[in-house]
Every structure is written in C-alpha cells, then in structure tokens.
Design a protein around this motif. Structure first.
Motif, mmCIF file in Angstrom:
data_model
loop_
_atom_site.group_PDB
_atom_site.id
_atom_site.type_symbol
_atom_site.label_atom_id
_atom_site.label_comp_id
_atom_site.label_asym_id
_atom_site.label_seq_id
_atom_site.Cartn_x
_atom_site.Cartn_y
_atom_site.Cartn_z
ATOM 1 N N ASN A 26 0.862 -1.179 0.000
ATOM 2 C CA ASN A 26 0.000 0.000 0.000
ATOM 3 C C ASN A 26 0.897 1.228 0.000
ATOM 4 O OD1 ASN A 26 -1.716 2.187 0.714
ATOM 5 N ND2 ASN A 26 -3.161 0.786 1.677
ATOM 6 N N GLY A 28 0.154 4.201 0.634
ATOM 7 C CA GLY A 28 -0.282 5.293 1.486
ATOM 8 C C GLY A 28 -0.851 6.403 0.613
ATOM 9 N N ASN A 29 -1.280 7.465 1.209
ATOM 10 C CA ASN A 29 -1.896 8.562 0.475
ATOM 11 C C ASN A 29 -0.896 9.220 -0.469
ATOM 12 O OD1 ASN A 29 -3.622 10.682 -0.322
ATOM 13 N ND2 ASN A 29 -2.909 11.951 1.372
ATOM 14 N N SER A 34 -3.874 17.065 1.494
ATOM 15 C CA SER A 34 -5.169 16.434 1.737
ATOM 16 C C SER A 34 -5.948 17.099 2.854
ATOM 17 C CB SER A 34 -4.975 14.952 2.070
ATOM 18 O OG SER A 34 -4.587 14.225 0.928
ATOM 19 N N SER A 109 -7.028 1.414 -6.634
ATOM 20 C CA SER A 109 -6.917 2.777 -6.100
ATOM 21 C C SER A 109 -8.159 3.061 -5.256
ATOM 22 C CB SER A 109 -6.774 3.808 -7.223
ATOM 23 O OG SER A 109 -7.869 3.740 -8.116
ATOM 24 N N MET A 111 -10.022 5.937 -3.139
ATOM 25 C CA MET A 111 -10.194 7.354 -2.805
ATOM 26 C C MET A 111 -11.023 7.455 -1.535
ATOM 27 S SD MET A 111 -12.074 10.261 -5.123
ATOM 28 C CE MET A 111 -12.268 11.949 -4.546
ATOM 29 N N ASN A 161 -16.251 8.955 7.331
ATOM 30 C CA ASN A 161 -15.347 8.624 6.234
ATOM 31 C C ASN A 161 -16.068 7.796 5.172
ATOM 32 O OD1 ASN A 161 -13.132 6.416 5.107
ATOM 33 N ND2 ASN A 161 -12.336 8.503 5.270
ATOM 34 N N THR A 163 -15.458 5.997 1.101
ATOM 35 C CA THR A 163 -14.433 5.590 0.140
ATOM 36 C C THR A 163 -15.053 5.246 -1.207
ATOM 37 O OG1 THR A 163 -14.534 3.272 0.882
ATOM 38 C CG2 THR A 163 -12.868 4.697 1.908
ATOM 39 N N ASN A 202 -9.655 15.843 4.471
ATOM 40 C CA ASN A 202 -8.823 14.629 4.389
ATOM 41 C C ASN A 202 -9.149 13.779 3.159
ATOM 42 O OD1 ASN A 202 -7.704 15.370 6.939
ATOM 43 N ND2 ASN A 202 -9.448 14.409 7.962
ATOM 44 N N THR A 204 -8.098 11.653 0.245
ATOM 45 C CA THR A 204 -6.903 10.825 0.063
ATOM 46 C C THR A 204 -7.053 9.888 -1.131
ATOM 47 O OG1 THR A 204 -7.769 9.134 1.580
ATOM 48 C CG2 THR A 204 -6.356 10.858 2.528
ATOM 49 N N LEU A 205 -5.912 9.367 -1.595
ATOM 50 C CA LEU A 205 -5.885 8.370 -2.661
ATOM 51 C C LEU A 205 -4.759 7.385 -2.353
ATOM 52 C CD1 LEU A 205 -7.151 7.574 -5.432
ATOM 53 C CD2 LEU A 205 -5.246 8.803 -6.504
ATOM 54 N N ASN A 206 -5.118 6.138 -2.105
ATOM 55 C CA ASN A 206 -4.154 5.087 -1.798
ATOM 56 C C ASN A 206 -4.132 4.058 -2.915
ATOM 57 O OD1 ASN A 206 -4.620 6.421 0.734
ATOM 58 N ND2 ASN A 206 -3.693 4.680 1.766
#
Length: 255
Positions: A26, A28-29, A34, A109, A111, A161, A163, A202, A204-206
């Motif tokens: 992974n 991470g972001n 962010s 991916s 988000m 949160n 996703t 916050n 994010t994209l991992n």
C-alpha cells in the motif's frame, strides 16, 4: 499441442509462485495537501477546479471529527452545484509512486474523504475517480453519497469517512493518470450560490498492488527442467501418435 502442454505446466508453476510469495503493498496517500492546510492555515495548494466559482474553503473551529481523523488545516466548503468541483491529478509512474512493472500487474486505487453533512437540506456528494491510460483510454469510478435528514439541527451530525474503490487489472500501459475529484449537488436551485453543501476534509488516494519477488536462479533451473522433461516426453512419442484419441501416460511423478 506439445507447446501447449509445456506452456500450461510452466504457467501453473509461475501462477503458484506469484500467489505464494507476492506481498500486497500500500503506497499510502499519494495526494498532496489532503488536509487543506496545516494548523490554523487554510490553503488549496495542489488542487484545481473546472468551475467558474473557484474552490471554497473555511477554517476548522472545533468540528465534530470522529476519533483518529486529522483536524488540522481547513475544509472544503461546498455550495449547491456540481460546477463547484475540486480535483487533483496524479501520474502513477511519472510521479514515482509505482514502477511500470508494478503498475502492469494491476492495482487498486482507493479514494477516501471525511464528510460532514451538517444541516437538514438534501445533498448528494460525489467521489469520482477518472483513470486515464497513456494510450488515451479512460475509465471512471463514481460514488454518490446522498444525505437528507429533515430533523437534523444546524451544525448537527458528525464527520464520516467514505471511500470509492477502483480496480485495474493487468495491463500494458506505460502510465496511468488518476484524477481524484469531489463535487456536490444540493436539491433544487435555492442554494446554488450558498454554502449549504457538506464540509469535506482529508481527501486521500491510496494505491495497492502486488510486489512479486524475482525468481531466483535455483527456481529458474527447476522451470527449465520441467520444460525439458516435457519436450523429451513429446520427442519419444511415435510419429503416428493421434493427439485426439491416444492417451499419454506419465510414469514419473511431477510436483
């Protein structure tokens, strides 16, 4: 046919190798800024909009964040129409997040965004990923989050949160560009020019992918031996062997 047998045996071996020894990585972001600033400073550095109204933000003054959420910086303060969008583009290979071989194996991916629907007006917030290959091919993954709680008091509720997940299979692209985009639509037109949409923080994209170690020399020798053993078996078959009707009996055991 003889080449098909060799291919299937070798492919099965390599598939088992991938499953047994690969590790999920992974990144991470990979988005910048962010949190839309740090401390008491609010900025939109790194973010863009295709609308005419710009990116609306305001500072954070003790919002109801859930445990573990980052409450530094500011938040996106959405109005009531989709043109008030916010996005950021990332090149997976070009920006150094993955190598091309890692990307070509396929990736996922994810988000994410912390969203606070804070009033009783109906809003639909969209998390959107647009994935563009180096050859111009485009895929999109959209998640619409609809909220309407007529009994919610002003500044009620809490950050939650959400996703949006996109999966890319094995490929031959030289790069992918992922656009992480957020926009909101308030029911009706009364609040098109007012901040009655949710607050968002916050974003994010991992990226996750499989890290497959290279085959060592000893293992490669085993693969070569399998190929040679199969070729030897084929060479020993009579010239009039009927591939459709005759049977091949393997006297040796292969593992």
């Amino acid at each position: 046919m003889q080449y098909l047998i060799a291919f299937l045996v070798t492919f099965s071996f390599l598939f088992a190798w991938d499953k047994a020894f690969s590790t999920e990585i992974n990144t991470g972001n990979i988005l910048t800024n962010s949190t839309f600033g740090t401390g008491d400073t609010t900025t939109t550095t790194g973010w863009s909009t295709s609308g005419d109204d710009g990116i609306h933000t305001h500072g954070e003054w003790g919002f109801p964040y859930q445990t573990g959420m980052d409450d530094t910086g500011g938040v996106l303060a959405f109005e009531g129409h989709e043109e008030d969008n916010v996005y950021q583009d990332v090149d997976l290979v070009g920006d150094g997040h993955l190598t091309q071989p890692e990307m070509n194996q396929g990736f996922t991916s994810t988000m994410g965004a912390d969203v606070w629907f804070w009033n009783n007006i109906e809003n639909t917030l969209t998390l959107k990923q647009t994935v563009t290959g180096a050859d111009g091919s485009v895929s999109t993954q959209v998640r619409d989050i609809n909220d309407h709680d007529p009994s919610r008091p002003g500044n009620g509720g809490t950050f939650t949160n959400y996703t949006n997940v996109y999966t890319q299979g094995s490929n031959t692209q030289t790069d992918f560009t992922v656009r992480a985009e957020v926009y909101n639509e308030t029911a009706g037109t009364t609040y098109d020019g007012s901040h009655r949409g949710p607050d968002v923080d916050n974003v994010t994209l991992n990226i996750t992918y499989q890290d497959i170690p290279p085959i060592n020399e000893e293992t490669q020798d085993v693969i070569d031996d399998i190929d040679q053993d199969i070729v030897d078996i084929i060479d020993d078959l009579p010239e009039d062997f009927d591939w459709d009707n005759d049977e091949i009996v393997f006297e040796d055991e292969y593992t």
